[in-house]
Design an enzyme around this catalytic site. Structure first.
Site, PDB file in Angstrom:
ATOM      1  N   LEU A 225      24.032 -55.400  58.788  1.00 49.15           N
ATOM      2  CA  LEU A 225      23.504 -55.520  57.623  1.00 49.15           C
ATOM      3  C   LEU A 225      21.811 -55.590  57.816  1.00 49.15           C
ATOM      4  O   LEU A 225      21.049 -55.162  57.126  1.00 49.15           O
ATOM      5  CB  LEU A 225      23.970 -56.827  56.848  1.00 49.15           C
ATOM      6  CG  LEU A 225      25.121 -56.611  56.075  1.00 49.15           C
ATOM      7  CD1 LEU A 225      25.737 -58.190  55.587  1.00 49.15           C
ATOM      8  CD2 LEU A 225      25.019 -55.641  54.788  1.00 49.15           C
ATOM      9  N   CYS A 226      21.657 -56.257  58.984  1.00 43.77           N
ATOM     10  CA  CYS A 226      20.132 -56.530  59.376  1.00 43.77           C
ATOM     11  C   CYS A 226      19.605 -55.114  59.419  1.00 43.77           C
ATOM     12  O   CYS A 226      18.266 -55.022  58.876  1.00 43.77           O
ATOM     13  CB  CYS A 226      19.973 -57.135  60.641  1.00 43.77           C
ATOM     14  SG  CYS A 226      20.615 -56.515  62.076  1.00 43.77           S
ATOM     15  N   THR A 227      20.231 -53.957  59.857  1.00 47.37           N
ATOM     16  CA  THR A 227      19.562 -52.820  59.857  1.00 47.37           C
ATOM     17  C   THR A 227      19.143 -52.201  58.586  1.00 47.37           C
ATOM     18  O   THR A 227      18.212 -51.704  58.332  1.00 47.37           O
ATOM     19  CB  THR A 227      20.485 -51.643  60.660  1.00 47.37           C
ATOM     20  OG1 THR A 227      20.655 -51.950  61.988  1.00 47.37           O
ATOM     21  CG2 THR A 227      20.058 -50.278  60.416  1.00 47.37           C
ATOM     22  N   GLU A 230      16.375 -54.577  57.095  1.00 48.61           N
ATOM     23  CA  GLU A 230      15.094 -54.564  57.686  1.00 48.61           C
ATOM     24  C   GLU A 230      14.592 -53.118  58.457  1.00 48.61           C
ATOM     25  O   GLU A 230      13.463 -52.811  58.201  1.00 48.61           O
ATOM     26  CB  GLU A 230      15.005 -55.673  58.745  1.00 48.61           C
ATOM     27  CG  GLU A 230      15.049 -57.013  58.193  1.00 48.61           C
ATOM     28  CD  GLU A 230      15.616 -58.020  59.026  1.00 48.61           C
ATOM     29  OE1 GLU A 230      15.448 -57.943  60.362  1.00 48.61           O
ATOM     30  OE2 GLU A 230      16.140 -59.072  58.666  1.00 48.61           O
TER      31      GLU A 230
END
Lengths: 464, 497
Positions: A225-227, A230
């Site tokens: 999810l961070c990819t 962000e």
């Protein structure tokens, strides 16, 4: 009728294989008209899945000497609104391009299994195909035990895993942990993606089962999810951002429906915006659908090849007319043409096809306590288990009606419920958690009661 | 536009609009519409092929109902071509379907010009003599030809074309050409702008592995007289250096760098396949040269001059852990280089030997190698027996074991035929096992549905591949194979071109 038609039979070609002795056949092969008639009348084959592979399988089996076929599938023939204007036949192709049979407009909305059965029966006279519309998990174990062999035409790992567990649950071992031949429920399994595919033979207890070689299926690509939030780098990241993050932000509480074209369009538009923001190329509507619905590219020819290989193995296993594939065929037409057969070995400790997880109990342990133990058992970690013994439900978590009926058993000792025998196999269906996902699974448990020796066992058996 | 897109959605995901356009333009002729032919066309019709013409002179018999899905009870006594054509048409009304009630063997003899109107011929269940004649006709007319045959539990698929040139622009197996072993100035300059020792841990774990490897390779070269790691010890040492640079356990970019470090070790330059093509005498072009060879000539010049020994860069990069900004920049640097270079990255050419040459002057060394190789002995045995049964049929007017009652005689006759064939091929002393000969007689020229569906499936896949290779060039095609199913290990003999 012409002369040649009188002399000929429908099984003109198949007879050469079934009536004539061969040098390179299985030891059990007994050629003759009896074998041909047995295939027709006695052998029951279940086809699981009525999609691209399943329909081909039905057709191939119907033309390989089998007469008693059943097919189970949970989907209906659906169409998207955009297709409504198209002619009936195009509608079919739009739904499942790889369907081998002609569906008419009247078929739309009907269960796939029913339509597939109808069309194959119309074309191949004498074949009897019983369709079942529903989830494979909703059928009783008895349903599956009726078949001599199960052919899988599925595209999901979970469904394969489930059927595999069912087939393996029938397997019994002798006191030396050798599989009892008459309890082996063979399976053939096929799968395709693009120009590639596999066909395999599973003889539980002899060759590796699906679970023994689960590592053959690589984990599905998931993006952190961070990819997505962000550091998006490609078009798929932008699409998944719109699908998994942005949708929930904007439509609080409203579930995303991949079959709703408006929802899809919204995700596409958002993905385009995101891609522009980060200067990432390549977001298209088609890619959006592909990523969101995890569409596996499919072509008719690969399904045909793999289904044919599975049907042929089914015929070989049942009749012994030629040596059975041992045991995993990979086909790759993407780069020239390569086939490879690998002989995998089974995992003797496999939870599913092995002799079972040994659970030693005091005779006083109640069913409720036993269910609790399964959750704590390090090898099982099975929660909310329903328990059955020799086809009889001891406790069912659902539906409510059955739960109520079996609730009173919870307080009774399992030893009593199992007929006071020293050891036996029970089946437990419950949920386990793998990679953050709850999945339902069936486990085989070899229950042994402490302090009840073999003599007592014989006494009980003799007295019963 | 919306309509075919939805209809063929799942396959468009593989071969794209261009590939689909190639299929829709193609006109296919099927010779003999038994199950092998019917199943081949079925897959093509579902895929949206342009037009089909079914050629078969026979009538539907009761036996056909047991192995062919494209006929039913009402078809008995009628033209097989007509019935099969009608059922195929039902599958997809966008396909133009017609039939010709005539025996292919007769057409080959009397009307060779008939075949020149098609893009491709799928010839099923033909015997050797007709195969050779048809191959000659198609080569002359520049029509693509695919043979498919099912025989008991064995089968064969063979492609025949004069020359098959493909420009592969998007291979499946592509070892990402990142030029880590030989970075060009722009890539090197970009790497220089990034500091591997940046103190911000977030920045450190988002440096793309391409940059890490370019810089580390440069560092290595400096201390090793300009060379890159080549021995096993050096490679290990290089990986250890990478590991030592990791500052936190969760640095995926360094893990990716270690995994991709073999790209630094690979020798720069072009593959031996490509070398062979540019050395081909056809690369000396003249006014008669095809577009393909003109391109090869250009490529050769490029490698010698601008490329500095390397082929043009393809330009795409795989996904990798990175900040968005650095990834996009990196992508742009690769794309800019690719645009400056050629678009094509690999050229291949296949020349298929005429069927007649294959039959009459086989490559003996190959044949002998396969006969003695355990992994191929069965497949090559059936390859020989395929030819032996045709010779048998030419002599005795039926295939061995085709009729009950003469099995023993047929077995010994087939054995004699196979021995004399092997000796004609120059393989004296080689034998085919009794088991295979017995099996071949047991098969008695039967066409089993499941085998036909398998062989037809492969034939249709190859049709699709050769058709759109000319356009998008996604997938390499093959030359020909025999398959057999009797043994527990399906054997696949790939024939020489």
């Amino acid at each position: 009728m012409t002369n040649s038609a009188v002399q000929q039979s429908r099984s003109r070609d198949l007879d050469k294989l079934l009536l004539r002795p061969g040098n390179l056949v299985e030891p059990a092969f007994e050629p003759g008209p009896g074998l041909r008639e047995d295939l027709k009348e006695l052998v029951k084959v279940l086809v699981v899945g009525a999609g691209g592979l399943g329909c081909e399988l039905l057709k191939d089996l119907a033309l390989s000497g089998f007469r008693e076929l059943e097919v189970i599938d949970m989907d209906r023939i659906e169409i998207m609104p955009v297709d409504l204007a198209l002619s009936a036949l195009r509608v079919l192709a739009a739904i499942c391009l790889v369907f081998i049979i002609t569906a008419l407009l009247e078929d739309v909305g009907k269960p796939k299994a029913e339509v597939a059965a109808k069309h194959v029966m119309e074309r191949v006279s004498g074949v009897n195909i019983v369709p079942h519309f529903g989830r494979i998990e909703d059928k009783e174990l008895d349903f599956y035990s009726n078949f001599n062999i199960i052919a899988l035409g599925l595209d999901s790992i979970e469904a394969r895993s489930y059927i595999n567990a069912v087939a393996c649950s029938f397997l019994e071992y002798d006191s030396n942990d050798n599989p009892l031949e008459e309890t082996i429920k063979p399976m053939v399994d096929g799968g395709t993606e693009g120009f590639k595919g596999h066909a395999r033979v599973i003889m539980p207890g002899v060759t590796p089962c699906f679970e023994c070689t689960i590592w053959l299926f690589p984990p599905q690509v998931k993006f952190p999810l961070c990819t997505l939030a962000e550091t998006p780098r490609n078009a798929a990241h932008c699409i998944e951002y719109a699908h998994l993050i942005k949708w929930d932000e904007v439509h609080s509480g409203k579930a995303f429906d991949p079959d709703d074209p408006e929802h899809m369009k919204w995700v596409y538009d958002e993905a385009v915006k995101r891609a522009e923001l980060f200067g990432i190329p390549g977001v298209t509507y088609s890619l959006t659908q592909g990523v969101v619905k995890n569409i596996i590219p499919a072509i008719a020819s690969t399904n045909a090849i793999i289904s044919a290989a599975c049907a042929l193995e089914t015929l070989k296993i049942v009749s012994g007319c030629s040596k059975t594939l041992s045991n995993y065929l990979t086909y790759n037409g993407a780069e020239g043409l390569h086939t490879k057969v690998t002989e995998f070995v089974k995992d003797k400790d496999c939870l599913v096809c092995g002799p079972g997880v040994l659970v030693e109990l005091e005779t006083s342990v109640t069913l409720e306590k036993f269910i609790g133990l399964l959750e704590e058992h390090p090898k099982l970690q099975l929660s909310k288990a329903s328990i059955s013994h020799r086809g009889k439900n001891l406790y069912m978590q659902a539906p409510p009606v059955l739960e109520e009926m079996t609730r009173s058993n919870l307080g009774l000792p399992l030893f009593d419920l199992m007929g006071k025998i020293s050891k036996d196999v029970v089946h437990a269906t419950g949920t386990i958690i793998t990679s953050d996902k709850k999945i339902s699974c069936l486990r085989k448990l070899r229950v042994v009661f402490k302090g009840v020796d073999g003599v007592a066992d014989m006494d009980t058996a003799g007295g019963a | 536009m919306a309509e075919p897109k939805t209809k063929y959605d799942r396959q468009l995901r593989i071969w794209g609009d261009q590939g689909q356009a190639a299929l829709e333009k193609a006109s296919i002729c099927l010779l003999n519409c038994g199950p092998t032919g019917s199943e081949t066309l079925k897959n093509l019709v579902l895929g949206g092929i342009g037009s089909i013409t079914v050629v078969d002179g026979s009538k539907v018999e009761l036996g056909d109902l047991g192995n062919n899905f494209m006929v039913d009870e009402s078809s008995v006594g009628q033209s097989k071509a007509k019935c099969v054509c009608a059922f195929l048409q039902e599958l997809n009304d966008a396909v133009k379907a017609k039939f010709i009630e005539e025996y292919p063997e007769a057409l080959i003899e009397t009307n060779p010009s008939f075949f020149s109107q098609f893009t491709l011929i799928v010839a099923t269940q033909l015997v050797e003599d007709s195969m050779i004649k048809l191959d000659r006709i198609c080569r002359e007319a520049n029509v693509m030809l695919i043979f498919a045959r099912s025989y008991g539990l064995t089968g064969l698929v063979r492609i025949s074309m004069k020359e098959h040139t493909t420009v592969e622009s998007k291979p499946d197996h592509f070892l990402d050409d990142l030029r880590l072993n030989n970075p060009w100035p722009e890539l090197r300059r970009f790497a220089e702008t990034i500091d591997l020792d940046v103190s911000d841990p977030v920045a450190h774990k988002h440096i793309p592995y391409v940059v890490i490897l370019v810089k580390m390779a440069q560092e290595w070269a400096k201390s090793h007289g300009g060379t890159l790691p080549s021995t096993r010890e050096e490679k290990k040492e290089f990986k250890d250096l990478l590991k030592a640079r990791t500052v936190a356990a969760d640095e995926d970019n360094y893990k990716e760098a270690i995994e991709a470090s073999y790209k630094v070790f690979a020798p720069p330059g072009i593959s031996s396949d490509l070398q062979q093509i540019i050395n081909d005498s056809s690369a000396e072009v003249d006014t008669n040269s095809s577009d393909f060879w003109i391109m090869v000539a250009a490529l050769k010049e490029f490698i010698k001059n601008e490329g500095g020994g390397a082929a043009p860069l393809e330009g795409s990069i795989p996904d990798m852990t990175s900040s968005t900004e650095q990834y996009v920049n990196l992508q742009n640097i690769y794309l800019a280089k690719a645009e400056a270079d050629f678009l094509a990255i690999e050229q291949r050419v296949c020349r298929y030997r005429p069927v007649e040459d294959e039959f009459n002057s086989p490559i003996l060394s190959e044949l002998q190698k396969y006969i003695t190789d355990e992994d191929y002995s069965v497949a090559v045995g059936f390859y020989i027996l395929f030819r032996a049964v045709d010779r048998f049929a030419a002599n005795y007017n039926s295939f061995p074991g085709q009729f009950d009652g003469a099995m023993d005689e047929d077995i010994s006759r087939l054995k004699t035929t196979a021995v004399s064939l092997l000796s004609d091929l120059g393989c004296n002393g080689s034998t085919i096992t009794e088991d295979l000969i017995n099996e071949m007689c047991r098969f008695g020229a039967s066409e089993l549905h499941a085998v036909a569906a398998f062989v037809g499936g492969i034939a249709s896949q190859e049709v699709i591949k050769v058709l759109y290779l000319h356009n998008t060039g996604l997938v390499k095609s093959f030359r020909g194979s025999t398959f057999d199913f009797w043994c527990s290990k399906l054997q696949n003999l790939v024939l020489e071109p």
